[in-house]
Design a protein around this motif. Structure first.
Motif: not given
Length: 259
Positions: A76, A80, A92-94, A113, A116-118, A122, A132, A154
């Motif tokens: 990504v 996200s 959740v991939i960011y 998409n 969602w917020r990180l 979430a 995204v 990560e």
């Protein structure tokens, strides 16, 4: 899968030459034949069959669909992406998070998409309006019928160095260094985030695939590359890549090709 010795070649493919799929919710560019786009002369390079550069609108995405006998790596760039699959994996991939799904004997998954917020847990955000942007890459496993699997990790801290970081690999030489493992001992994916003037040197391998998903760079002996450009190297490597603006590059190192 073969390890034949090919003739040296540096094949630059420009962003505008890619196949394109544009739907109301999706803007996708395909480096190789994909879906309804088929060119028998452009099906893969080395072990890489898919290099899709996707932008997905908020609240939309790929509904549940099947895969089999494929190693799928998602990277990504912005926003996200929510992953769910039939093996019970969710994530959740960011940006800066490496993700791999092994389809193996068969798996169903969706990629959306969602709103969602990180930031701690979430949270659903009804006002979410961000697209995204991600690159999805497929390589074949070196054996069929494996157990489906999923892994994410990560690696944002490693990318801060500006060097070439191993994102995913099945190569024995990368044991302990790769962020995630893929089921092909002949292939590895590397990434770098570069500021203007920063350089990295490409690995040497029978087959390399360089993709510039963001920014612009200069490739030694080949010149400028802009966002969306790619280079297919055969029987060569070791060239220097230098950023001319903030940029990100993805490099597949492959020591075999599809027969």
């Amino acid at each position: 899968m073969t390890a034949a010795t090919p003739a040296p070649q540096v094949d630059v493919r420009r962003a505008g030459e890619r196949f394109a799929t544009r739907l109301g919710w999706l803007d996708s560019k395909h480096s190789f034949s994909f879906s309804r786009h088929h060119d028998p002369a452009n099906t893969h390079h080395g072990l890489l069959l898919v290099n899709n550069d996707d932008i997905v609108n908020p609240g939309t995405g790929f509904e549940t669909h099947p895969h089999r006998d494929m190693e799928i790596v998602t990277w990504v760039l912005q926003g996200s992406l929510v992953h769910q699959d039939s093996e019970g994996h969710t994530g959740v991939i960011y940006p800066g998070l490496a993700q791999r799904m092994s389809a193996g004997t068969g798996i169903l998954h969706s990629e959306k998409n969602d709103s969602w917020r990180l930031g701690g847990p979430a949270q659903i955000d009804p006002a979410h309006t961000d697209p995204v942007h991600f690159v999805q890459m497929w390589v074949v496993p070196d054996e069929g019928g494996i157990t489906p699997g999923y892994e994410q990790l990560e690696i944002d801290h490693e990318l801060l160095s500006g060097g070439l970081v191993t994102v995913a690999s099945g190569m024995p030489g990368h044991d302990g260094a790769a962020a995630i493992r893929i089921k092909n001992r002949y292939a590895a994916l590397h990434a770098a985030r570069l500021q203007p003037g920063q350089s990295v040197r490409l690995p040497e391998a029978p087959f390399l695939h360089l993709f510039v998903p963001r920014g612009s760079v200069t490739l030694e002996e080949a010149g400028p590359l802009a966002a969306g450009d790619a280079v297919r190297f055969t029987a060569t490597g070791g060239q220097q890549v230098t950023a001319t603006e903030p940029a990100e590059i993805l490099v597949w190192e492959m020591h075999a090709t599809l027969g």
